[in-house]
Design a protein around this motif. Structure first.
Motif, PDB file in Angstrom:
ATOM      1  N   UNK A 213      38.339  30.592  19.627  1.00 47.60           N
ATOM      2  CA  UNK A 213      38.906  29.404  18.706  1.00 47.60           C
ATOM      3  C   UNK A 213      40.502  29.246  18.751  1.00 47.60           C
ATOM      4  N   UNK A 214      41.040  30.623  18.672  1.00 46.09           N
ATOM      5  CA  UNK A 214      42.537  30.705  18.588  1.00 46.09           C
ATOM      6  C   UNK A 214      42.930  29.998  19.969  1.00 46.09           C
ATOM      7  N   UNK A 215      42.383  30.553  21.073  1.00 46.76           N
ATOM      8  CA  UNK A 215      42.805  30.418  22.645  1.00 46.76           C
ATOM      9  C   UNK A 215      42.650  28.804  22.696  1.00 46.76           C
ATOM     10  N   UNK A 216      41.461  28.399  22.332  1.00 49.13           N
ATOM     11  CA  UNK A 216      41.267  26.891  22.614  1.00 49.13           C
ATOM     12  C   UNK A 216      42.324  25.948  21.798  1.00 49.13           C
ATOM     13  N   UNK A 217      42.849  26.467  20.376  1.00 48.40           N
ATOM     14  CA  UNK A 217      43.785  25.797  20.123  1.00 48.40           C
ATOM     15  C   UNK A 217      44.896  25.758  20.589  1.00 48.40           C
ATOM     16  N   UNK A 218      45.313  27.022  21.304  1.00 46.71           N
ATOM     17  CA  UNK A 218      46.589  27.216  21.950  1.00 46.71           C
ATOM     18  C   UNK A 218      46.732  26.297  23.199  1.00 46.71           C
ATOM     19  N   UNK A 219      45.524  25.878  23.681  1.00 47.61           N
ATOM     20  CA  UNK A 219      45.668  24.940  24.898  1.00 47.61           C
ATOM     21  C   UNK A 219      45.892  23.295  24.347  1.00 47.61           C
ATOM     22  N   UNK A 220      45.985  22.886  23.095  1.00 46.01           N
ATOM     23  CA  UNK A 220      45.920  21.574  22.658  1.00 46.01           C
ATOM     24  C   UNK A 220      46.559  21.342  21.439  1.00 46.01           C
ATOM     25  N   UNK A 221      46.909  20.238  21.083  1.00 47.18           N
ATOM     26  CA  UNK A 221      47.704  20.140  19.877  1.00 47.18           C
ATOM     27  C   UNK A 221      46.450  19.910  18.664  1.00 47.18           C
ATOM     28  N   UNK A 222      45.503  19.658  18.946  1.00 49.47           N
ATOM     29  CA  UNK A 222      44.278  19.380  17.625  1.00 49.47           C
ATOM     30  C   UNK A 222      43.090  19.932  18.508  1.00 49.47           C
ATOM     31  N   UNK A 223      42.114  20.431  17.420  1.00 48.96           N
ATOM     32  CA  UNK A 223      40.868  21.245  18.099  1.00 48.96           C
ATOM     33  C   UNK A 223      39.955  20.720  17.144  1.00 48.96           C
ATOM     34  N   UNK A 224      38.943  20.302  17.569  1.00 42.85           N
ATOM     35  CA  UNK A 224      37.836  19.623  17.092  1.00 42.85           C
ATOM     36  C   UNK A 224      36.731  20.544  17.489  1.00 42.85           C
ATOM     37  N   UNK A 225      35.723  21.260  16.432  1.00 50.21           N
ATOM     38  CA  UNK A 225      34.418  21.954  16.706  1.00 50.21           C
ATOM     39  C   UNK A 225      33.353  21.221  16.269  1.00 50.21           C
TER      40      UNK A 225
END
Length: 487
Positions: A373-385
């Motif tokens: 999740x942390x690495x996913x968030x680093x790729x975008x401005x907003x992260x939806x799960x």
């Protein structure tokens, strides 16, 4: 924009902020009492005085807020050689981290506003003041004192219409400050904003915005248009319009507008809230915090002070708590339906933010999940799960799963700073929710290939990206469950 917990961690940096403040300083006198009868002399309430309080107002309240935040303030203003002026100087000298530089003008009347308050309601206000007209020499002195602060990157002009910044005084100061490399923030007054030409930022309220532009400013679209008119007409860097119960609108010269809703839970007194906003903005910008984040912090600060009675201030500790409380409340609000998620996604995308989507059961949250999740968030401005519902997990994992129900799993995920929204879906795959949300980036673990990621083809069809994240070895919920059963 940074998340509330990240901004809370930056609050201690405000203690290193250096801010120069120029404008109208005054005294705010508060008379508190009880009303139990009407005067026999006239149909007015009789106030039995219980307490009196005198605090700095106007520019002085900006200085008070900077001081309580821990920032360093140089205060330049004008007072009369009278009792009010002496009290202003005394109160400024008592402020920690404050360096007053006050010009005394003989025969001038220092401004004093006396408010009579009973049962948290203001009954009457009595003003004692005189319009100030500075000589050319005094204006030159004011400008010289302003720019003689090379260590202060931010200059605040607090205009209350009492004369310090009248005529071309403000313009002379702005020109000199910009030439000296200072970031100029203006709290404006009146309708002639040509006096503030070239400022980096001005902060009108909604009424002032209406009066300065002659525009209707009811809707957000109208407010943004009025702000942009001021920016173009007067060569401003940005406008932050304070909108009372509607929060703030942040409009920059080149970027998208940002609406920050009001966070106030209770409103007792709005006196001085604008000063708190200006002080928080100035301190944050002085230590390098970006404008959007500084505005968010100022919005939270305003929510704290309007819940107090009188010309109030906010401390660094209160601001930290406000940001952290906001983070908790945001965690509760992160768990949304697909419809609400769609509204948020479209709003973020309109502001130019990249929205990412990932999904899973997240039954027992472990380091592998947190890293993903942390690495996913680093790729975008907003992260939806996207989170599999209980029924969906049972179909996929068997009748003994999930170990935690969907609400428990949602709460744990929402508490993570890397996660912006949690959406529960009941289908076996997230394809339907992906088709509804149309994320900019679809993210899965590297144990998948792009061709096997559900929704990849759809996301790529409109130009979206599919990203694969390396997994932490030997980390899985199934493995943890087996270890628990074997223990």
């Amino acid at each position: 924009m940074q998340r509330p917990d990240e901004l809370a961690a930056l609050v201690p940096k405000l203690q290193t902020a250096q801010v120069t403040c120029v404008g109208d300083v005054m005294l705010d006198r508060f008379v508190y009492g009880d009303v139990s009868r009407i005067s026999p002399e006239a149909p007015v309430p009789v106030v039995l005085v219980k307490q009196e309080l005198v605090v700095l107002g106007g520019l002085g309240n900006v200085a008070r807020n900077l001081s309580t935040l821990g920032a360093n303030a140089s205060v330049i203003s004008v007072v009369g050689q009278d009792e009010g002026g002496r009290e202003i100087r005394h109160l400024l000298n008592e402020l920690p981290n404050c360096a007053p530089d006050i010009i005394e003008i003989p025969q001038h009347t220092s401004t004093i506003k006396t408010r009579c308050i009973a049962s948290s309601q203001q009954i009457v206000r009595i003003d004692r003041e005189a319009q100030l007209c500075l000589s050319e020499k005094a204006v030159d002195d004011l400008v010289a004192r302003t720019i003689d602060k090379p260590e202060t990157p931010v200059l605040v002009l607090s205009d209350y219409g009492k004369g310090v910044l009248s005529g071309q005084n403000a313009q002379q100061i702005i020109v000199a400050a910009r030439q000296a490399g200072q970031f100029v923030i203006v709290d404006p007054k009146g309708t002639d904003y040509s006096r503030y030409r070239g400022a980096n930022l001005i902060k009108p309220n909604r009424l002032e915005l209406c009066q300065a532009t002659g525009r209707t400013v009811n809707s957000n679209v109208e407010i943004i248009a009025a702000c942009r008119e001021l920016i173009e007409k007067f060569d401003l860097g940005a406008v932050i319009a304070t909108l009372s119960e509607r929060g703030m609108m942040v409009v920059t010269k080149n970027g998208p507008a940002i609406h920050l809703p009001s966070e106030a839970r209770e409103v007792f007194d709005v006196s001085g809230a604008g000063d708190t906003v200006i002080a928080t903005l100035a301190a944050a910008i002085a230590v390098g915090i970006p404008l959007a984040d500084a505005a968010y912090m100022a919005n939270r600060a305003a929510a704290v002070v309007v819940a107090k009675v009188g010309t109030a201030t906010i401390s660094a500790a209160e601001l930290v708590r406000a940001l952290r409380v906001e983070d908790v409340s945001q965690a509760e609000e992160k768990i949304v339906t697909a419809t609400n998620a769609l509204e948020r996604v479209r709003s973020w995308q309109r502001m130019g933010e990249r929205v990412g989507f990932t999904n899973g059961c997240f039954d027992l949250l472990h380091p592998g999940h947190v890293t993903l999740l942390a690495q996913s968030a680093a790729k975008v401005d907003r992260l939806i799960v996207g989170l599999n519902s209980d029924d969906s997990v049972k179909r996929l994992k068997g009748p003994t799963r999930p170990i935690q129900n969907e609400m428990s799993r949602s709460i744990v995920l929402a508490a993570l700073s890397s996660v912006d929204l949690v959406v529960i879906f009941n289908e076996d795959t997230p394809l339907e929710i992906i088709q509804q949300l149309r994320p900019d980036v679809l993210i899965k673990g590297a144990d998948y290939t792009v061709s096997t990621v559900v929704g990849a083809e759809f996301v790529q069809s409109y130009g979206g990206e599919v990203a694969l994240i390396d997994l932490v070895p030997q980390q899985s919920t199934t493995r943890l469950v087996k270890q628990i059963h074997a223990a």
